[in-house]
Design an enzyme around this catalytic site. Structure first.
Site, short mmCIF file in Angstrom:
data_model
loop_
_atom_site.label_atom_id
_atom_site.label_comp_id
_atom_site.label_asym_id
_atom_site.label_seq_id
_atom_site.Cartn_x
_atom_site.Cartn_y
_atom_site.Cartn_z
CG ASP A 289 -2.27 0.77 1.00
OD1 ASP A 289 -2.19 1.73 0.04
OD2 ASP A 289 -3.21 0.48 1.71
CD1 TRP A 290 0.60 5.78 -3.39
CD2 TRP A 290 0.03 3.50 -3.66
NE1 TRP A 290 0.33 5.18 -4.82
CE2 TRP A 290 0.20 3.90 -4.70
CE3 TRP A 290 -0.31 2.03 -3.33
CZ2 TRP A 290 -0.17 2.99 -6.20
CZ3 TRP A 290 -0.42 1.34 -4.65
CH2 TRP A 290 -0.31 1.76 -5.69
#
Ligand SMILES: *[C@@H]1O[C@H](CO)[C@@H](O)[C@H](O)[C@H]1NC(C)=O
Ligand SMILES: *[C@@H]1O[C@H](CO)[C@@H](O)[C@H](O)[C@H]1NC(C)=O
Ligand SMILES: *[C@@H]1O[C@H](CO)[C@@H](O)[C@H](O)[C@H]1NC(C)=O
Ligand SMILES: *[C@@H]1O[C@H](CO)[C@@H](O)[C@H](O)[C@H]1NC(C)=O
Ligand SMILES: *[C@@H]1O[C@H](CO)[C@@H](O)[C@H](O)[C@H]1NC(C)=O
Ligand SMILES: *[C@@H]1O[C@H](CO)[C@@H](O)[C@H](O)[C@H]1NC(C)=O
Ligand SMILES: *[C@@H]1O[C@H](CO)[C@@H](O)[C@H](O)[C@H]1NC(C)=O
Ligand SMILES: *[C@@H]1O[C@H](CO)[C@@H](O)[C@H](O)[C@H]1NC(C)=O
Ligand SMILES: *[C@@H]1O[C@H](CO)[C@@H](O)[C@H](O)[C@H]1NC(C)=O
Ligand SMILES: *[C@@H]1O[C@H](CO)[C@@H](O)[C@H](O)[C@H]1NC(C)=O
Ligand SMILES: *[C@@H]1O[C@H](CO)[C@@H](O)[C@H](O)[C@H]1NC(C)=O
Length: 868
Positions: A289-290
């Site tokens: 995920d970012w």
């Protein structure tokens, strides 16, 4: 559920008793995650992946180390057009691949659609619609040049009804979500785009998912929340739908922000190496995920394959991978087979969905809707046309309208619906009308103004238009010759009361509740909802109307249940509908249901009498001092209806409930046993890790071309700045050997034994888990006078003292003409009848007597039979 690990559960009690004045827990008292190494490398003979791996082998074998690193590492936040892009391989003509949101549309683009939320889609209980929506989403993403669509969602599953992102996923039931995520995956990938099942796993609330974000809201914590989940619950509940996605051939999985057992999702070897890649046999790639990546080498060893968006923190220009990964391979810390495995997994996923090395260009920019602008947004470099304004919507509006209508649930109906040329329709409430500032007034839909058709956050897209209930109801009223008025305010009490007191009024009150992602605060709600009540005075609005109008219909737009206790029994409230988050065709969809053109759906979650009746809730205050908040999933499998069935908590509308405009009769339940062979644990080995191609060990071959003079500002590259590896890395701890910070065998590429619960070249786990053991059939007759869709549901009682009373195991959506009978048929698999046995580490069928129940909801079970 019964304690399985005494120390783990004892700690739970202590934590709860110290909640009032939380002290930081001793590290040794915290739940831990066992090391699981080495990471399973790809199996190029896996079912459904053979051809993709053949193509990947041909391609990856030609790559240099720098090119392989480019595939694994994002170029940094805002460096290219998509929400995430990896490096390109110009030598072989592969452009930078685009990873892009969202599960409801192409985020930030123009001339693309906003689909109904996953949760609203779940309420259709229709495999066909799950698939068709996935396919249409895939087509739109493809048309904009997206390579990997960041969805569908099975985490959050929906443990807590207040959790902010439940609407992006499907349902707190793992089987309904499993079918939803599998069919969506097939649809997206058949359209030529790689799907990304997210967020793996235990990502059940927004508060404290990221320590820095929580600090921004004034919570002084140094680490993200830890979801402490026991092995049985992990398998039987949270992992279940991901197994379906893997079995459906999903090309990528996104690891989550929060920790599980105090190890971050994107470096937890038990989760990625053990459960996902070994047990489930996942053959695609795992992306972070970012900013969910927190280490370089350790993440690679734990199974991470792609760093997103590539920089350590947004716009740092630094990366845990990029040059660091090049260095780590050159100094031998990350073995060659591991970087090759990453590249193979990424390219196999791309080829699996039919993409080729030649790719159409990305023709939008997430960062702007302007036609011209910088290609490299952060660096403001490469000014050119970056948005082709390509219209990718096709006729998807029709599908969107259909899904939202069929996913609208008729919770109550005293007989006023469907409407038939009503004399006078009055629509009431802000939620019936437009946002005065436009449907896209707030970035990522981060406000609640006008009719609510989608929650907020990264799981959104820009509305190409939004049909309001007011507009659609008025159009229909004019067509029918009805009188029509609307009051699009929740606070004009006297005007509303006067209007709805008039003769012949059918009042339709629109109310809502909103939720979304933690990075946006909407009216004090930081992602998760602060409560389960209606927003903007909705309860008072309903009561005001119902106090004057004997025909009051309530329509609710919300990301899950709201509390209806105060008014649902009021006889003046003649109908209640839950319309979820319907997407761009909102008004048309609700008109279709109100006027009986479309059969409604069934609720994919339970409606409790109050917030406490759910048994679990979001943690809003850290409970571990400055350490990671500890969230114990101590209820085990007992969430949503399984909890209500066990606890006798006060329930208003049960899971699976929903009325229809006709009547159905259930009969003729038949149980047929298949003679499946006995379960064989998988045996054998995974042969030693393969490598593909050669690479130079000479650091001078890895320097920036042209000495970095044309490097783009804050862009992440695979190159070294100097031939001194330590200096190129700038890692303060440079020089550590794998054996100094990773468990033994962490980077061992030799032959490894297969898990008994895993598949032999069969994604989804041991293939025999999917053997059909029983076929159940029942007849359903439409005994009413109009055609309608019935949604028969099959539940199983597994029979053990630790088992839920009932678990959903099958369903269908059948269109049945009046007087006609259709057969409902469910194939029960071995997995459907098994429990996860933590001792043998495999699924097993218990000796407790089992029963099947078929009916119209989890509490309206017309037919039952023993499974003998
Ligand atoms: C978390 O800890 C529990 C209790 O020890 C254990 O059953 C479970 O397997 C662990 N899960 C992971 C992913 O580490
Ligand atoms: C890596 O990707 C960047 C960004 O697309 C590109 O400029 C560079 O040429 C690529 N390097 C190699 C070795 O392909
Ligand atoms: C984007 O649009 C351009 C025309 O503006 C077209 O040539 C290109 O193929 C499109 N890209 C994709 C991925 O369809
Ligand atoms: C390498 O990773 C470390 C953190 O482990 C980071 O501080 C450093 O900046 C990275 N190096 C590069 C070149 O990005
Ligand atoms: C190898 O490189 C990685 C990444 O730069 C670094 O973290 C590690 O300390 C290095 N190990 C050795 C033995 O040089
Ligand atoms: C829009 O919503 C925001 C918060 O969701 C609220 O503060 C604001 O008053 C609303 N604006 C209008 C014009 O209704
Ligand atoms: C309209 O209201 C009047 C007065 O209550 C009533 O007599 C009449 O039957 C109503 N007509 C309809 C179509 O409901
Ligand atoms: C619940 O939250 C909403 C949105 O913040 C707010 O409008 C409403 O007043 C709250 N309800 C209660 C009972 O506090
Ligand atoms: C129902 O509506 C009538 C007006 O038609 C009103 O007199 C009555 O009090 C209402 N009943 C309730 C329970 O609100
Ligand atoms: C590359 O740049 C560095 C300084 O940035 C300089 O010291 C070095 O001489 C340059 N090398 C070449 C080959 O131009
Ligand atoms: C490497 O050199 C490039 C180009 O000079 C520069 O932009 C970048 O910041 C340098 N990276 C490191 C880690 O020193």
């Amino acid at each position: 559920m019964q304690p399985r690990h005494a120390a783990f559960w004892l700690l739970l009690t202590q934590t709860q008793s110290t909640l009032a004045n939380p002290l930081q827990l001793e590290k040794r008292d915290l739940a831990t995650s066992p090391p699981y190494y080495p990471t399973p490398w790809m199996d190029s003979a896996a079912d459904g992946w053979e051809e993709a791996y053949q193509k990947a082998r041909d391609f990856v074998s030609q790559l240099t180390l720098l090119e392989k690193v480019n595939l694994t590492t994002g170029v940094g936040w805002e460096s290219e057009q998509c929400v995430g892009n990896i490096g390109s391989i110009p030598r072989l003509g592969l452009r930078s691949l685009c990873m892009h949101d969202s599960p409801a549309g192409v985020r930030g683009a123009d001339y693309s659609s906003v689909f109904p939320s996953g949760q609203t889609t779940a309420a259709t209980w229709s495999r066909t619609l799950f698939y068709n929506r996935g396919f249409a989403l895939g087509e739109e993403a493809k048309g904009k040049g997206v390579n990997v669509l960041l969805g569908p969602v099975a985490g959050p599953l929906g443990r807590m009804p207040t959790a902010g992102r439940n609407w992006e996923g499907f349902s707190p039931d793992p089987v309904l979500t499993g079918v939803g995520i599998a069919e969506s995956t097939k649809g997206i990938q058949d359209a030529g785009v790689v799907a990304c099942a997210k967020h793996w796993v235990g990502n059940e609330q927004e508060h404290f998912r990221i320590a820095g974000e929580a600090r921004g809201y004034g919570f002084d914590i140094s680490e993200a929340l830890s979801s402490n989940i026991d092995d049985k619950t992990m398998h039987e509940l949270y992992m279940w739908p991901f197994a379906d996605a893997v079995r459906a051939g999903v090309g990528s999985v996104m690891c989550s922000y929060q920790q599980v057992n105090n190890s971050y999702g994107c470096q937890n070897s038990k989760l990625m190496n053990g459960l996902l890649k070994d047990e489930l046999g996942f053959q695609g790639f795992i992306m972070s995920d970012w900013q969910a990546q927190h280490t370089g080498v350790a993440a690679a060893a734990a199974g991470l394959d792609m760093s997103m968006p590539g920089d350590t923190v947004f716009n740092s220009g630094r990366s845990y991978w990029g040059a660091n990964l090049t260095t780590a391979v050159l100094n031998g810390t990350v073995p060659e087979w591991r970087i090759d495995d990453m590249a193979m997994r990424i390219m196999a996923a791309i080829f699996k969905v039919g993409q080729t090395i030649e790719q159409d260009p990305v023709n939008f920019s997430f960062w702007t809707q302007a036609t011209y602008g910088p290609l490299h947004w952060r660096a403001k470099k490469g000014y050119q046309q970056i948005n082709g304004h390509v219209d990718v919507r096709a006729d998807h509006g029709d599908l969107i309208r259909e899904v939202a209508a069929k996913g609208t649930v008729l919770l109550k109906n005293s007989g006023v619906l469907p409407l038939k040329k009503p004399k006078f329709v009055v629509a009431v409430g802000e939620d019936a009308g437009p946002n005065p500032l436009g449907p896209n007034a707030c970035g990522d839909r981060g406000c609640n103004n006008g009719t609510l058709a989608l929650g907020w956050g990264s799981g959104t897209a820009n509305f190409p238009y939004l049909v309001t209930p007011d507009a659609a109801l008025q159009a229909r009223a004019i067509q029918d010759g009805s009188r029509y008025e609307s009051v699009l305010s929740n606070y004009a009490t006297s005007q509303i009361q006067n209007l709805v007191s008039l003769a012949n009024v059918t009042a339709i009150v629109f109310v809502n509740s909103d939720s979304g992602e933690n990075y946006i605060n909407v009216e004090g709600n930081t992602g998760d909802r602060n409560n389960l009540t209606l927003w903007k005075n909705g309860d008072d609005l309903i009561k005001n109307v119902a106090s004057r109008c004997p025909n009051t219909i309530v329509v609710i737009h919300s990301p899950g249940p709201v509390i209806v206790t105060d008014w649902y029994k009021n006889p003046n409230i003649t109908a209640i509908l839950w319309a979820g988050f319907p997407g761009q065709e909102s008004g048309n969809s609700i008109v279709d249901v109100l006027y009986g053109a479309v059969s409604p759906g069934r609720t994919p979650f339970s409606w409790g009498a109050n917030r406490e009746s759910y048994g679990v809730d979001v943690m809003y205050t850290p409970n571990n001092g400055k350490g990671a908040p500890q969230q114990y999933f101590s209820e085990g499998n007992f969430i949503d209806y399984r909890h209500f069935d066990k606890s006798n908590s006060s329930l208003i509308y049960e899971f699976g409930h929903g009325l229809s405009y006709t009547t159905f009769e259930y009969s003729n339940l038949k149980v047929e046993k298949s003679n499946a062979s006995a379960y064989q644990p998988t045996v054998g080995v995974r042969p030693a890790a393969p490598t593909f191609g050669n690479f130079s060990r000479n650091p001078s071959d890895y320097l920036f071309p042209s000495n970095g003079t044309d490097a783009i500002y804050l862009y992440v590259y695979p190159y070294l700045n100097t031939t001194d590896l330590a200096k190129a890395s700038t890692d303060r701890n440079y020089g550590k050997k794998a054996s100094e910070f990773l468990p033994p065998h962490a980077i061992d590429g030799s032959e490894q034994p297969l898990l008994r619960s895993s598949g032999k070249s069969a994604p989804g786990g041991n293939a025999q888990l999917y053997d059909v053991l029983y076929t159940i059939t029942a007849d359903i007759t439409n005994t009413g006078s109009v055609a309608g869709d019935e949604i028969p549901q099959l539940y199983v009682s597994l029979g053990g003292p630790d088992d839920p009373l009932l678990v959903l195991r099958g369903f269908d959506r059948l269109r049945i003409e009046p007087g006609q009978t259709s057969q409902f048929k469910v194939s029960l698999t071995r997995r459907d009848l098994s429990n996860w046995d933590t001792t043998i580490q495999d699924w097993a069928i218990s000796s407790y007597p089992k029963t099947v129940h078929v009916g119209r909801s989890s509490r309206k079970l017309d037919l039952s039979a023993a499974l003998a």
